[in-house]
Scaffold this active site. Sequence first.
Site, PDB file in Angstrom:
ATOM      1  N   THR A 181      -7.107  -1.435  -3.722  1.00  0.00           N
ATOM      2  CA  THR A 181      -6.193  -1.434  -5.418  1.00  0.00           C
ATOM      3  C   THR A 181      -6.426  -2.081  -6.163  1.00  0.00           C
ATOM      4  O   THR A 181      -7.003  -3.590  -5.945  1.00  0.00           O
ATOM      5  CB  THR A 181      -4.557  -1.674  -4.683  1.00  0.00           C
ATOM      6  OG1 THR A 181      -4.174  -1.252  -5.606  1.00  0.00           O
ATOM      7  CG2 THR A 181      -4.402  -3.074  -3.880  1.00  0.00           C
ATOM      8  N   GLU A 326      -0.799  -1.004  -0.188  1.00  0.00           N
ATOM      9  CA  GLU A 326       0.023  -1.693   0.685  1.00  0.00           C
ATOM     10  C   GLU A 326       1.089  -1.337   1.753  1.00  0.00           C
ATOM     11  O   GLU A 326       1.348  -1.453   2.468  1.00  0.00           O
ATOM     12  CB  GLU A 326       0.762  -2.588   0.046  1.00  0.00           C
ATOM     13  CG  GLU A 326      -0.072  -3.851  -0.449  1.00  0.00           C
ATOM     14  CD  GLU A 326      -0.867  -3.379  -1.945  1.00  0.00           C
ATOM     15  OE1 GLU A 326      -0.470  -2.470  -2.754  1.00  0.00           O
ATOM     16  OE2 GLU A 326      -1.473  -4.235  -3.485  1.00  0.00           O
ATOM     17  N   LYS A 434      10.496 -10.114 -21.947  1.00  0.00           N
ATOM     18  CA  LYS A 434      11.698 -10.680 -21.765  1.00  0.00           C
ATOM     19  C   LYS A 434      11.857 -11.402 -23.704  1.00  0.00           C
ATOM     20  O   LYS A 434      10.747 -11.745 -23.687  1.00  0.00           O
ATOM     21  CB  LYS A 434      10.629 -11.759 -21.747  1.00  0.00           C
ATOM     22  CG  LYS A 434      12.146 -13.251 -21.046  1.00  0.00           C
ATOM     23  CD  LYS A 434      11.548 -14.405 -20.895  1.00  0.00           C
ATOM     24  CE  LYS A 434      12.300 -14.961 -19.745  1.00  0.00           C
ATOM     25  NZ  LYS A 434      12.570 -16.003 -18.857  1.00  0.00           N
TER      26      LYS A 434
HETATM   27  P1  ADP Z   1      -2.114   0.252  -9.396  1.00  0.00           P
HETATM   28  O1  ADP Z   1      -1.936  -0.647  -8.656  1.00  0.00           O
HETATM   29  O2  ADP Z   1      -3.369   0.248  -8.756  1.00  0.00           O
HETATM   30  O3  ADP Z   1      -1.534   1.172  -9.697  1.00  0.00           O
HETATM   31  P2  ADP Z   1      -1.075   1.228  -6.680  1.00  0.00           P
HETATM   32  O4  ADP Z   1      -0.833   3.166  -7.252  1.00  0.00           O
HETATM   33  O5  ADP Z   1      -0.401   0.856  -4.684  1.00  0.00           O
HETATM   34  O6  ADP Z   1      -1.830   0.747  -7.508  1.00  0.00           O
HETATM   35  O7  ADP Z   1       0.326   1.025  -7.626  1.00  0.00           O
HETATM   36  C1  ADP Z   1       1.873   0.698  -7.051  1.00  0.00           C
HETATM   37  C2  ADP Z   1       2.768   0.278  -8.222  1.00  0.00           C
HETATM   38  O8  ADP Z   1       3.033   1.616  -8.535  1.00  0.00           O
HETATM   39  C3  ADP Z   1       4.003   0.055  -7.554  1.00  0.00           C
HETATM   40  O9  ADP Z   1       4.164  -1.592  -6.768  1.00  0.00           O
HETATM   41  C4  ADP Z   1       5.069   0.257  -8.466  1.00  0.00           C
HETATM   42  O10 ADP Z   1       4.917  -0.545  -9.650  1.00  0.00           O
HETATM   43  C5  ADP Z   1       4.291   1.354  -8.918  1.00  0.00           C
HETATM   44  N1  ADP Z   1       4.820   3.280  -9.034  1.00  0.00           N
HETATM   45  C6  ADP Z   1       4.748   3.538  -7.844  1.00  0.00           C
HETATM   46  N2  ADP Z   1       6.072   4.307  -7.332  1.00  0.00           N
HETATM   47  C7  ADP Z   1       6.530   4.241  -8.119  1.00  0.00           C
HETATM   48  C8  ADP Z   1       7.673   5.297  -8.781  1.00  0.00           C
HETATM   49  N3  ADP Z   1       7.371   6.151  -8.455  1.00  0.00           N
HETATM   50  N4  ADP Z   1       8.363   4.808 -10.248  1.00  0.00           N
HETATM   51  C9  ADP Z   1       7.760   3.287 -10.960  1.00  0.00           C
HETATM   52  N5  ADP Z   1       6.870   2.955  -9.970  1.00  0.00           N
HETATM   53  C10 ADP Z   1       6.520   3.288  -8.999  1.00  0.00           C
END
Ligand code: ADP
Length: 538
Positions: A181, A326, A434
Amino acid sequence: MMNVPLTVGSMLERAEKFFPKKEVISRTLSGVHRFTYKEIGSRTRKLAAALERLGVGRGDKVGTVAWNHHRHLECYFAAPGMGAVLHTINIRLSAEHIAYIINHSEDKVLLIDEDLVPLIERVQDQLKTVSAYIIMTDSDVLPSTTLDPVFSYEKLISESDGKFEFIKDLDENEPAGMCYTSATTGNPKGVVYSHRGLVLHSFALGLADTAAISEYDVCMPVVPMFHANAWGLPFAATWFGSTQVLPGPQFTPKLLAELISSEKVTLTAGVPTIWLGLLNELENGSYDTSSLRAILCGGSAAPRGIIKAFETKFGIPFLHAYGMTETTPIATISRLKSYQNDLDDEDMLDVRSKQGLLVPGLEMKVIGANGEVAWDGSEMGELLLRGPWIADEYYMDERSSDAFRDGWLYTGDVATVDEEGVVKLVDRTKDLIKSGGEWISSVDLENALMAHEGIFEASVIAVPHSQWQERPLACVVLKPAFQGKVSKDDLLEFLAPQFAKWWLPDDIVFMEEIPKTSVGKFLKRALREQLKDHLVNN
Ligand code: ADP
């Protein structure tokens, strides 16, 4: 009870045994192909035998550089089935990061799509552990390449007999897969999935109150198989014997719409930008989407406007879900409780556009400045998760201790929880704005903007401000028909009744396109960099 290990190989065995006639429909560069699970099973066993001949053994990493198609699905089961580890490589990472993750995971063999060969050629001199390159092509002739030694996928599997037995004496806690990731800074971080984690996560996807994936479904994961295992859909759909539609390389909204109507897709999954594109296509074309029972949307917040448009204009229900690499990834999913069905339409939409309820099997805590937040829908805190499909470290990475502490995953996501226990993500810790010591949620502003009829995409970022520390700046892309017809003042006027005055963006920048991450999320880092002096100069 019997202590029988939960293994990935047994999921495919079930499809071979009980659903041999059900199909996997796969689009590749040469067209659309159909395979039964019987054929997929046999081809997967042949692939495992071929990998074994190339020296792949238990615990070895097998890297894939591939789109969503049947061969990638075969890799999903061949590597774990033989006790090796499937490493799905995110093709949209930079060349430097691709080389890093291949070396860091110590991939022994790489399976590469024909059109993606140049990606690997570019980094081949830096690769330290790869001893064979397998090209996944429909053609009898391999493309000319500098990769060496190079093999043809189809030729390799034609040299095996399909009798390979999946490994039986496997500990369910052994690694089955891994995926990196992207980190805010530095190299990507690796997450290793155990057999047990992947199987339990698949159970979770089948529950009626989550995605309810079943044999009746025709599942089309648009989310890439190189990103968080296409949210686990290929594993669950195979296990349950669902029909699968894999849309292949370089798909377009038109192609997705055509596949939905020709293959009668019932469930599809992807990030909001995919659905923005599809919505536009459906609004301008004529497609039969009546088979769709749900669009599973996650990866970033599903804008309320999209949910409403799909449901009211096209009668397609939206299922909003949240997770991360994760968390394998499904952690929460948004559905109404039985007694919420009499809410009025807007209140229902309020609930459904939140990230939802924690799925069974996981635990959560939301920790604010004074410990666990009240379930009042307004106190914010960082979301912590634990459970059998939540990672407990980054693979050989000293950054593990930042995110994994006291038996919990610190997600870096800021959330509120309402009286019903429904989680609403307010922002990522790093994206919150912020202003004068108070927090502004970029996500809420984005959702409001995207509900405007003229807006195609919107992203809100924090820019430095001398008096207030940070102020919100909105970046928007107008739909073609609204170009030049919607002004900054129109949009501010549209937002004004919905927010406190100090939440309103200080400026609105009109763009042709918002830069996206490797998986199609808005790349706020790039926007922040590009616009960091904007308010100063304005
Ligand atoms: P990357 O960090 O490369 O985008 P991931 O696909 O693992 O990797 O991303 C996870 C992140 O995506 C979460 O920690 C969150 O911030 C965001 N996320 C995932 N699903 C949602 C959702 N339904 N609404 C808002 N944010 C989301």
